[in-house]
Design a protein around this motif. Sequence first.
Motif, PDB file in Angstrom:
ATOM      1  N   MET A 138      -0.816  -1.781  -1.629  1.00 29.27           N
ATOM      2  CA  MET A 138      -1.053  -0.100  -1.806  1.00 29.27           C
ATOM      3  C   MET A 138      -0.015   0.420  -1.449  1.00 29.27           C
ATOM      4  SD  MET A 138      -4.194   0.265  -2.858  1.00 29.27           S
ATOM      5  CE  MET A 138      -4.869   1.767  -2.332  1.00 29.27           C
ATOM      6  N   GLN A 139       1.046  -0.195  -0.954  1.00 31.27           N
ATOM      7  CA  GLN A 139       2.413   0.564  -0.291  1.00 31.27           C
ATOM      8  C   GLN A 139       3.045   1.321  -1.598  1.00 31.27           C
ATOM      9  OE1 GLN A 139       5.795  -1.977   0.701  1.00 31.27           O
ATOM     10  NE2 GLN A 139       4.421  -3.681   0.014  1.00 31.27           N
ATOM     11  N   THR A 140       3.959   2.011  -1.271  1.00 33.65           N
ATOM     12  CA  THR A 140       4.638   2.978  -2.123  1.00 33.65           C
ATOM     13  C   THR A 140       6.163   2.221  -2.592  1.00 33.65           C
ATOM     14  OG1 THR A 140       5.477   4.301  -0.438  1.00 33.65           O
ATOM     15  CG2 THR A 140       3.325   4.978  -1.582  1.00 33.65           C
ATOM     16  N   SER A 141       6.545   1.613  -1.737  1.00 34.61           N
ATOM     17  CA  SER A 141       7.773   0.953  -1.935  1.00 34.61           C
ATOM     18  C   SER A 141       7.881   0.034  -3.145  1.00 34.61           C
ATOM     19  CB  SER A 141       8.458   0.148  -0.653  1.00 34.61           C
ATOM     20  OG  SER A 141       9.333  -0.803  -1.192  1.00 34.61           O
ATOM     21  N   GLU A 142       8.734   0.131  -4.165  1.00 32.71           N
ATOM     22  CA  GLU A 142       8.601  -0.719  -5.342  1.00 32.71           C
ATOM     23  C   GLU A 142       8.950  -2.074  -5.103  1.00 32.71           C
ATOM     24  OE1 GLU A 142      10.948   1.003  -8.458  1.00 32.71           O
ATOM     25  OE2 GLU A 142       9.581   2.949  -8.710  1.00 32.71           O
ATOM     26  N   ILE A 155       5.923  -3.779  -3.437  1.00 32.93           N
ATOM     27  CA  ILE A 155       4.840  -3.838  -4.506  1.00 32.93           C
ATOM     28  C   ILE A 155       5.226  -5.067  -5.282  1.00 32.93           C
ATOM     29  CG2 ILE A 155       3.650  -2.578  -6.602  1.00 32.93           C
ATOM     30  CD1 ILE A 155       4.211  -0.187  -5.339  1.00 32.93           C
ATOM     31  N   ARG A 172      -5.529   1.090  -8.378  1.00 32.92           N
ATOM     32  CA  ARG A 172      -4.082   1.017  -8.001  1.00 32.92           C
ATOM     33  C   ARG A 172      -3.548  -0.013  -8.992  1.00 32.92           C
ATOM     34  NH1 ARG A 172      -0.967   2.698  -4.030  1.00 32.92           N
ATOM     35  NH2 ARG A 172      -2.379   4.409  -3.547  1.00 32.92           N
ATOM     36  N   GLU A 205      -3.538   0.757 -12.729  1.00 34.27           N
ATOM     37  CA  GLU A 205      -2.649   2.090 -12.887  1.00 34.27           C
ATOM     38  C   GLU A 205      -1.108   1.038 -12.761  1.00 34.27           C
ATOM     39  OE1 GLU A 205      -2.455   5.316 -13.458  1.00 34.27           O
ATOM     40  OE2 GLU A 205      -4.626   4.830 -14.045  1.00 34.27           O
ATOM     41  N   HIS A 206      -0.780   0.217 -12.149  1.00 36.13           N
ATOM     42  CA  HIS A 206       0.387  -0.518 -12.143  1.00 36.13           C
ATOM     43  C   HIS A 206       0.972  -1.244 -13.144  1.00 36.13           C
ATOM     44  CE1 HIS A 206       0.761  -0.802  -7.358  1.00 36.13           C
ATOM     45  NE2 HIS A 206       0.746   0.475  -7.807  1.00 36.13           N
ATOM     46  N   HIS A 208       3.182   1.377 -14.955  1.00 31.17           N
ATOM     47  CA  HIS A 208       4.056   1.773 -13.585  1.00 31.17           C
ATOM     48  C   HIS A 208       5.266   2.163 -14.569  1.00 31.17           C
ATOM     49  CE1 HIS A 208       6.072   1.786  -9.823  1.00 31.17           C
ATOM     50  NE2 HIS A 208       4.917   1.915  -9.366  1.00 31.17           N
ATOM     51  N   SER A 255       8.150   1.540 -13.264  1.00 30.84           N
ATOM     52  CA  SER A 255       8.877   0.118 -12.884  1.00 30.84           C
ATOM     53  C   SER A 255       8.369  -0.580 -14.126  1.00 30.84           C
ATOM     54  CB  SER A 255       8.989  -0.283 -11.633  1.00 30.84           C
ATOM     55  OG  SER A 255       9.474  -1.488 -11.529  1.00 30.84           O
TER      56      SER A 255
END
Length: 810
Positions: free
Chosen positions: A444-448, A451, A499, A502-503, A506, A508
């Motif tokens: 769930m973190q925001t760092s690509e 993730i 999440r 959704e990824h 993304h 990225s």
Amino acid sequence: MERALSNCRACPGKDSILSVFYVPASFCPYLNMISGSLYETSNLERGGNNRKKKIEEFSRSSREKLVQSKNKMFSKFTSILQHAVEALAPSLPLQEDFVYHWKGITHYYIETSDDKAPVTDTNIPSHLEQMLDILTQEEAERESGETGPCMEYLLHHKILETLYTLGKADCPPGMKQQVLTFYTKLLAHIRQPLLPHINVHRPVQKLIRLCGEVLAAPTENEEIQFLCIVCAKLKQDPYLVNFFLENKSKRPEIKSPAATEGVMESVLAPDTGQPQADHPGQPQAAAAASTSSPTNNNNTNNYNLVTSLLNLTKSPDGRIVVKACEGLMLLVSLPEPAAARCLTENTELCEHLTDRLVSFYKALPPSMDPLDIETVESVNWGLDVYNLKEDAAVFTGKRALISFLSWLDYCDQLIKEAQKSAAAVMAKAVRERFFVSVMEPQLMQTSEVGILTSTALLNRIVRQVTSEALLQEIVYFLLGEDKEAETAAAIVQNPLRHRLIEHCDHLSDEISIMTLRLFEQLIQKPNQHILHSLVLRSLEERNFLENKPQEEREPLENGQPHDAVDLEEDPLFGDDLSPDSRLSGSDWFGSSPQHSPDHAKSDGKTEVHKIVNSFLCLVPDEAKSSYHVEGTGYDTYLRDAHRQFREFCGICQRWDWRGNPKPLEKCNLDMPFFEGHFLKVLFDRMGRILDQPYDVNLQVTAVLSKLSLLPHPHLHEYLLDPYINLAPGCRSLFSVIVRVVGDLMLRIHRIPDFTPKLLLVRKRLLGLEPEGVTIDHSTLLEGVIVLEEFCKELAAIAFVKYHAAASASP
């Protein structure tokens, strides 16, 4: 032996140290030589003043070492002589011989004055070995299951209880090791069931508590051998495990010196030849009752066997750890419900498994190359051979990754082998203590970078797990447990599921590809809830179909509904679709059943040749390039589709999937249709195939092809039938591709030399042409190639599924 000695004649020399042994006259010269040697040694020690002075110059410690050396030498001499006497003396009845060896052990404690000498300097190991040999010989000479007098003596005189006490005190030093070895060999070599006897399982239970008390103890090897043989015996007769579930309310064992002395006195008391009575406070009736009835099955039981094995899994010796893990594997597989409940509720097994998994995971580097995670060699717990320098040279963190995957494999196999209720509890513990507590924040973190690494690790975990219970908990963790139809408003109710989906779309591309790979792995797992949660629950009511009654629909034209998709009439294609671009039925369908002239059969299934041609004709000729390159034909997809469909059928055959679509009259067609969050993202991605990187397109189409292979009628209808009557505002896979092709035809004319560039890009992708000058619109050209191949793949899947259904029908 004593009876033989009483009739012996002594050797010459009244004061000789060897005069107490019975030996033949022919052996006396050798004994006289040893005696003379001892006498001369004694004279030398009592020698002249010079030698006395030299001896007095020794320190006290040096003199003690000299005395110990003399005692050891004398012990070896006496041991040699004892074996010689035993070999030459007349053979005694087994029971007398057995009693003699047991008295030899007890007399040592009466007569010895040096309790610090190691047990290896005494005759105790030899006596124990002889006792085991006698018991084994006695059993071999008797009928199966019959208890001989030596075994009766061992049981009635509580020899194992005595040995346990001596081993616990470790007197003389090393006695614990000898006792553990004796117990292990006794249980291993004797075929008759011993553990049901109270005078066996009670001391065995006590000895279990001594194992694993001290980390890296010198007796670890003997401890693990003993514990494993007990586990093996319980595996043979699982009911016996109830004897090893100790009530917590039971009074703890007294460990005071006075109590120990009392036990030693009873051990060394003169043998009257009668069975020893139980200790006060535990009458024979109670002992008999506990023998006939195992420990009651309640939730306050100790499972010391598990506790000792868990302690030994912390050993620095890898071999001990593996053996302890094997012992636990045997215990969790026992079918006894009381043992399973005690295992999960009253031991630290679940905590130990998860804590170690968490520690290995946290030891991983915060960022790792997903390719390294995906391609690292498969691991099997217990077979982990490694070289730190070699691992570090490959990539940073390889050693930590292998350690984590190895322990994960052990947890997975342990849960797979475990009794069903115990497996469910252990799997739930892994979910709560590892996945929810540790992995969810990472996902769930925001760092690509974070993730990407955590998603790659999750993908590897999903790929590796094989136990049904653990896979179920992972699926519930990722997708939730909801089973009702999905709505657009409810997709955010499960944050992690939302999440992850959704990824798939993304910013990225790396994260998108890795998350799509995760879902591709999930789709191929033998778990029904995965497919129900992701796609099937949205298609259950078939409300993607037109809801108009039959009489209100427009009449059929040319065998199909007026509003059905017809490529020949579609304005996007017009006259560009030449007859030569279509495959005739004779090319591929020689073995197909006879087709009716109408578009649809009586059961509502569209004829397969029309479906196949629909997909093959979607991409216009000027956008095709495969026919210019060998080995890229449709037949390759047929072979792959046949193999993969067979594999999916094997996975899904246990599930309660319907064979035919749900009848429309039973469907709630008035319910608003929502394709589901997962299909929505996939269709959105598919709609942008001309503008996405090549690798992303490959992964999107790979997931869609896997879904198309599933043998569920609703999924087949929604993804593979171009002729269904879609309700207003609904889209299917075919309708999405049609729109992509329409966009492509509008863009083709804006690209000069489109066909030569397209062919060059294909050859470069296949490695047939070297990389050279950058080609304009390469992303679009690569997308066109993926689109053409995907349409051929869908056509092959539809054909294979049709023939499988035709073969199965009567």
